[in-house]
Every structure is written in structure tokens, then in C-alpha cells.
Design a protein around this motif. Sequence first.
Motif, PDB file in Angstrom:
ATOM      1  N   ALA A 194      -1.236  -8.777  11.988  1.00 29.88           N
ATOM      2  CA  ALA A 194      -0.517  -9.516  13.026  1.00 29.88           C
ATOM      3  C   ALA A 194       0.178  -8.507  13.941  1.00 29.88           C
ATOM      4  N   VAL A 195      -0.100  -8.600  15.228  1.00 36.09           N
ATOM      5  CA  VAL A 195       0.435  -7.651  16.198  1.00 36.09           C
ATOM      6  C   VAL A 195       1.414  -8.383  17.108  1.00 36.09           C
ATOM      7  N   THR A 196       2.575  -7.780  17.320  1.00 34.28           N
ATOM      8  CA  THR A 196       3.557  -8.301  18.263  1.00 34.28           C
ATOM      9  C   THR A 196       3.723  -7.287  19.367  1.00 34.28           C
ATOM     10  N   ILE A 197       3.590  -7.760  20.597  1.00 39.97           N
ATOM     11  CA  ILE A 197       3.707  -6.903  21.771  1.00 39.97           C
ATOM     12  C   ILE A 197       4.967  -7.323  22.516  1.00 39.97           C
ATOM     13  N   SER A 198       5.838  -6.356  22.785  1.00 40.71           N
ATOM     14  CA  SER A 198       7.075  -6.661  23.497  1.00 40.71           C
ATOM     15  C   SER A 198       7.286  -5.632  24.593  1.00 40.71           C
ATOM     16  N   GLY A 199       8.157  -5.963  25.519  1.00 39.76           N
ATOM     17  CA  GLY A 199       8.480  -5.047  26.599  1.00 39.76           C
ATOM     18  C   GLY A 199       8.290  -5.698  27.947  1.00 39.76           C
ATOM     19  N   THR A 200       8.111  -4.850  28.957  1.00 41.12           N
ATOM     20  CA  THR A 200       7.965  -5.353  30.316  1.00 41.12           C
ATOM     21  C   THR A 200       6.725  -4.763  30.979  1.00 41.12           C
ATOM     22  N   LYS A 225      -6.842   1.523  32.646  1.00 37.31           N
ATOM     23  CA  LYS A 225      -5.979   2.196  33.614  1.00 37.31           C
ATOM     24  C   LYS A 225      -5.152   1.214  34.434  1.00 37.31           C
ATOM     25  N   GLU A 226      -5.585  -0.036  34.514  1.00 38.24           N
ATOM     26  CA  GLU A 226      -4.843  -1.017  35.311  1.00 38.24           C
ATOM     27  C   GLU A 226      -3.583  -1.509  34.589  1.00 38.24           C
ATOM     28  N   ILE A 227      -3.439  -1.172  33.319  1.00 36.76           N
ATOM     29  CA  ILE A 227      -2.282  -1.602  32.539  1.00 36.76           C
ATOM     30  C   ILE A 227      -1.231  -0.504  32.540  1.00 36.76           C
ATOM     31  N   ASP A 228      -0.029  -0.866  32.935  1.00 39.50           N
ATOM     32  CA  ASP A 228       1.102   0.055  32.881  1.00 39.50           C
ATOM     33  C   ASP A 228       1.792  -0.166  31.541  1.00 39.50           C
ATOM     34  N   ALA A 229       1.452   0.650  30.538  1.00 40.59           N
ATOM     35  CA  ALA A 229       1.944   0.459  29.177  1.00 40.59           C
ATOM     36  C   ALA A 229       3.180   1.289  28.876  1.00 40.59           C
ATOM     37  N   GLY A 230       3.838   1.806  29.899  1.00 39.62           N
ATOM     38  CA  GLY A 230       4.996   2.657  29.687  1.00 39.62           C
ATOM     39  C   GLY A 230       6.167   1.961  29.022  1.00 39.62           C
ATOM     40  N   ASP A 231       6.323   0.675  29.258  1.00 39.91           N
ATOM     41  CA  ASP A 231       7.450  -0.069  28.687  1.00 39.91           C
ATOM     42  C   ASP A 231       6.982  -1.119  27.686  1.00 39.91           C
ATOM     43  N   ILE A 232       5.882  -0.847  27.001  1.00 42.39           N
ATOM     44  CA  ILE A 232       5.340  -1.796  26.028  1.00 42.39           C
ATOM     45  C   ILE A 232       5.523  -1.224  24.626  1.00 42.39           C
ATOM     46  N   THR A 290      -5.565  -9.633  13.583  1.00 42.30           N
ATOM     47  CA  THR A 290      -5.829 -11.022  13.220  1.00 42.30           C
ATOM     48  C   THR A 290      -5.120 -12.002  14.138  1.00 42.30           C
ATOM     49  N   SER A 291      -3.957 -11.612  14.671  1.00 43.40           N
ATOM     50  CA  SER A 291      -3.239 -12.469  15.614  1.00 43.40           C
ATOM     51  C   SER A 291      -2.391 -11.598  16.527  1.00 43.40           C
ATOM     52  N   VAL A 292      -2.099 -12.134  17.712  1.00 40.19           N
ATOM     53  CA  VAL A 292      -1.299 -11.414  18.694  1.00 40.19           C
ATOM     54  C   VAL A 292      -0.183 -12.330  19.178  1.00 40.19           C
ATOM     55  N   THR A 293       1.039 -11.832  19.104  1.00 39.74           N
ATOM     56  CA  THR A 293       2.189 -12.529  19.665  1.00 39.74           C
ATOM     57  C   THR A 293       2.689 -11.691  20.824  1.00 39.74           C
ATOM     58  N   SER A 294       2.727 -12.297  22.004  1.00 37.97           N
ATOM     59  CA  SER A 294       3.156 -11.568  23.187  1.00 37.97           C
ATOM     60  C   SER A 294       4.571 -11.966  23.551  1.00 37.97           C
ATOM     61  N   ARG A 295       5.429 -10.975  23.615  1.00 33.34           N
ATOM     62  CA  ARG A 295       6.805 -11.172  24.067  1.00 33.34           C
ATOM     63  C   ARG A 295       7.048 -10.342  25.318  1.00 33.34           C
ATOM     64  N   LEU A 296       6.009 -10.210  26.115  1.00 34.87           N
ATOM     65  CA  LEU A 296       6.096  -9.440  27.347  1.00 34.87           C
ATOM     66  C   LEU A 296       6.771 -10.257  28.442  1.00 34.87           C
ATOM     67  N   THR A 297       7.515  -9.556  29.280  1.00 29.46           N
ATOM     68  CA  THR A 297       8.121 -10.177  30.440  1.00 29.46           C
ATOM     69  C   THR A 297       7.797  -9.343  31.673  1.00 29.46           C
ATOM     70  N   VAL A 298       7.940  -9.949  32.834  1.00 32.97           N
ATOM     71  CA  VAL A 298       7.686  -9.245  34.081  1.00 32.97           C
ATOM     72  C   VAL A 298       8.950  -8.483  34.458  1.00 32.97           C
ATOM     73  N   ARG A 299       8.756  -7.214  34.755  1.00 29.93           N
ATOM     74  CA  ARG A 299       9.865  -6.356  35.150  1.00 29.93           C
ATOM     75  C   ARG A 299      10.310  -6.728  36.556  1.00 29.93           C
ATOM     76  N   LYS A 300      11.602  -6.991  36.698  1.00 34.20           N
ATOM     77  CA  LYS A 300      12.147  -7.322  38.019  1.00 34.20           C
ATOM     78  C   LYS A 300      12.428  -6.039  38.792  1.00 34.20           C
ATOM     79  N   PRO A 301      12.209  -6.076  40.094  1.00 34.03           N
ATOM     80  CA  PRO A 301      12.525  -4.890  40.893  1.00 34.03           C
ATOM     81  C   PRO A 301      14.022  -4.572  40.807  1.00 34.03           C
ATOM     82  N   PHE A 302      14.321  -3.302  40.937  1.00 35.93           N
ATOM     83  CA  PHE A 302      15.706  -2.854  40.835  1.00 35.93           C
ATOM     84  C   PHE A 302      16.558  -3.528  41.918  1.00 35.93           C
ATOM     85  N   GLY A 303      17.696  -4.070  41.521  1.00 40.35           N
ATOM     86  CA  GLY A 303      18.624  -4.673  42.465  1.00 40.35           C
ATOM     87  C   GLY A 303      18.441  -6.166  42.626  1.00 40.35           C
ATOM     88  N   GLN A 304      17.537  -6.783  41.905  1.00 36.55           N
ATOM     89  CA  GLN A 304      17.338  -8.230  42.057  1.00 36.55           C
ATOM     90  C   GLN A 304      17.723  -8.964  40.832  1.00 36.55           C
TER      91      GLN A 304
END
Length: 124
Positions: A83-89, A68-75, A110-124
Motif C-alpha cells: 500500500a503506497v501513500t503519496i503526499s505533498g504538493t 519529466k512532466e512530473i515535478d516530484a520535488g515536494d512529493i 497493491t493500492s495507492v492513496t493520494s494526499r497530494l494538493t496543488v501548490r498555491k503561488p506565493f502570496g495567495q
Amino acid sequence: MKTMNGLRVVLGVAVAAVSIGAWAQGGASAGASAGTAASVSGGLTAKAARQANRALRRKVYAALAKHKEIDAGDIGITAKGGAVTISGTVPDASQIDTVAGVAKGVAGVTSVTSRLTVRKPFGQ
């Protein structure tokens, strides 16, 4: 003049018909060789490999939904042969490692590649 235009139309149709026939034959043989290569290399047909990849992707999504602590809405998750690739914010940098850890814990990954980034607040 009308005879010349008629010949041009007939010739154009004939060229188009031959081109389509040649294209269809090339596509069929390419698909057959790709299927053969997949069955020889991994023991799975192309259709079975796609089904396995979709099933693995669903398992990773289900594992993320349990946390529940993970916000997976933009993943977005892509799986190919284990091989799993995870992308989004994600909203917080700490969730990047958490998401990757959860994905690594899923059976079949077998492997995980993370291409996740931190979502910036709107207007910044």
C-alpha cells in the motif's frame, strides 16, 4: 541528618535501578512478540518487511523520475505492505492523477492513496 539524606539517595537509586530493569524486560518481550506476530502474519520478519517497504518506495520514486512532466520535488512516498501513500504538493492539478497512475503501474504496488494538493503561488 546526613544519614537520612544518604538513605534517600540509596533508596532513590534502588528504585531507579528496579524501574529500568523492569522497563527493559517489558521492552524485550514486546519486541519479541511483535516480531513473532509479523513473521506469523506475513511470513516476513520485521526487518525484512521494512526493507521491502523501502525498496518499493524507491521503485515508485524511480518511476516518477522517469516522467519529466512530473515535478516530484515536494512529493513524499510511504509504502507499507504494498500500500503506497503519496503526499505533498504539485504545481498543477493534472499532475495529481498522473502521479497516482504512475505509482499504480509499479510492480508490487497493491493500492495507492493520494494526499497530494496543488501548490498555491506565493502570496495567495
